[in-house]
Design a protein around this motif. Structure first.
Motif, PDB file in Angstrom:
ATOM      1  N   TYR A  23       0.835  -1.209   0.000  1.00 40.42           N
ATOM      2  CA  TYR A  23       0.000   0.000   0.000  1.00 40.42           C
ATOM      3  C   TYR A  23       0.868   1.257   0.000  1.00 40.42           C
ATOM      4  O   TYR A  23       0.653   2.170  -0.792  1.00 40.42           O
ATOM      5  CB  TYR A  23      -0.943   0.009   1.208  1.00 40.42           C
ATOM      6  CG  TYR A  23      -1.849   1.215   1.233  1.00 40.42           C
ATOM      7  CD1 TYR A  23      -3.067   1.181   0.576  1.00 40.42           C
ATOM      8  CD2 TYR A  23      -1.484   2.392   1.884  1.00 40.42           C
ATOM      9  CE1 TYR A  23      -3.900   2.279   0.566  1.00 40.42           C
ATOM     10  CE2 TYR A  23      -2.310   3.493   1.877  1.00 40.42           C
ATOM     11  CZ  TYR A  23      -3.512   3.439   1.222  1.00 40.42           C
ATOM     12  OH  TYR A  23      -4.328   4.541   1.211  1.00 40.42           O
ATOM     13  N   LEU A  28       1.722   6.231  -1.540  1.00 37.43           N
ATOM     14  CA  LEU A  28       2.389   7.365  -0.900  1.00 37.43           C
ATOM     15  C   LEU A  28       3.593   7.801  -1.726  1.00 37.43           C
ATOM     16  O   LEU A  28       4.243   6.976  -2.355  1.00 37.43           O
ATOM     17  CB  LEU A  28       2.838   7.000   0.518  1.00 37.43           C
ATOM     18  CG  LEU A  28       1.739   6.760   1.535  1.00 37.43           C
ATOM     19  CD1 LEU A  28       2.348   6.519   2.910  1.00 37.43           C
ATOM     20  CD2 LEU A  28       0.742   7.888   1.598  1.00 37.43           C
ATOM     21  N   THR A  45      -0.336  11.256   8.330  1.00 33.23           N
ATOM     22  CA  THR A  45      -0.577  10.629   7.033  1.00 33.23           C
ATOM     23  C   THR A  45      -1.386   9.349   7.213  1.00 33.23           C
ATOM     24  O   THR A  45      -2.300   9.071   6.431  1.00 33.23           O
ATOM     25  CB  THR A  45       0.752  10.316   6.325  1.00 33.23           C
ATOM     26  OG1 THR A  45       1.514  11.512   6.213  1.00 33.23           O
ATOM     27  CG2 THR A  45       0.524   9.750   4.943  1.00 33.23           C
ATOM     28  N   GLU A  49      -4.908   8.624   5.408  1.00 35.03           N
ATOM     29  CA  GLU A  49      -5.074   7.468   4.534  1.00 35.03           C
ATOM     30  C   GLU A  49      -6.206   6.566   5.040  1.00 35.03           C
ATOM     31  O   GLU A  49      -6.991   6.047   4.252  1.00 35.03           O
ATOM     32  CB  GLU A  49      -3.768   6.679   4.410  1.00 35.03           C
ATOM     33  CG  GLU A  49      -2.678   7.391   3.646  1.00 35.03           C
ATOM     34  CD  GLU A  49      -3.046   7.684   2.198  1.00 35.03           C
ATOM     35  OE1 GLU A  49      -3.512   6.766   1.490  1.00 35.03           O
ATOM     36  OE2 GLU A  49      -2.867   8.830   1.772  1.00 35.03           O
ATOM     37  N   LYS A  52      -9.471   8.094   4.057  1.00 30.10           N
ATOM     38  CA  LYS A  52      -9.738   7.860   2.635  1.00 30.10           C
ATOM     39  C   LYS A  52     -10.269   6.447   2.417  1.00 30.10           C
ATOM     40  O   LYS A  52     -11.205   6.236   1.648  1.00 30.10           O
ATOM     41  CB  LYS A  52      -8.463   8.037   1.803  1.00 30.10           C
ATOM     42  CG  LYS A  52      -8.007   9.450   1.628  1.00 30.10           C
ATOM     43  CD  LYS A  52      -6.744   9.438   0.764  1.00 30.10           C
ATOM     44  CE  LYS A  52      -5.970  10.716   0.849  1.00 30.10           C
ATOM     45  NZ  LYS A  52      -4.701  10.635   0.103  1.00 30.10           N
TER      46      LYS A  52
END
Length: 84
Positions: A23, A28, A45, A49, A52
């Motif tokens: 991932y 990223l 972050t 994420e 999202k």
């Protein structure tokens, strides 16, 4: 991504999931630093994420029953509809 023997040992030793590595590599940005590329997952972050992914999961559930029709090569989308 090719994983060296050293990295494999560290992954196992530190309990890091390989799916997370995939991932991070795919979603990223990497930064060139000290003659190598670096991907850093900060707490901020990680939260962004995760948000999202939760939003995407909600959208995915709303689209249950969606059917795609592709050509014989599987490359061209012909039509899309929802089954009830």
């Amino acid at each position: 991504m090719n994983i060296t023997k050293h990295a494999e040992l560290r992954i196992n030793q530190r309990g890091i999931s390989k799916s997370i590595l995939v991932y991070l590599e795919n979603f990223l940005p990497s930064i060139y630093e000290n003659q190598g590329n670096k991907i850093f997952l900060t707490r901020k972050t990680a939260r962004a994420e995760a948000k999202k992914l939760r939003n995407f999961a909600n959208i995915l559930e709303k689209h249950a029953g969606t059917e795609l029709i592709l050509d014989s090569t599987g490359m061209d989308l012909i039509t899309v509809y929802r089954k009830k």
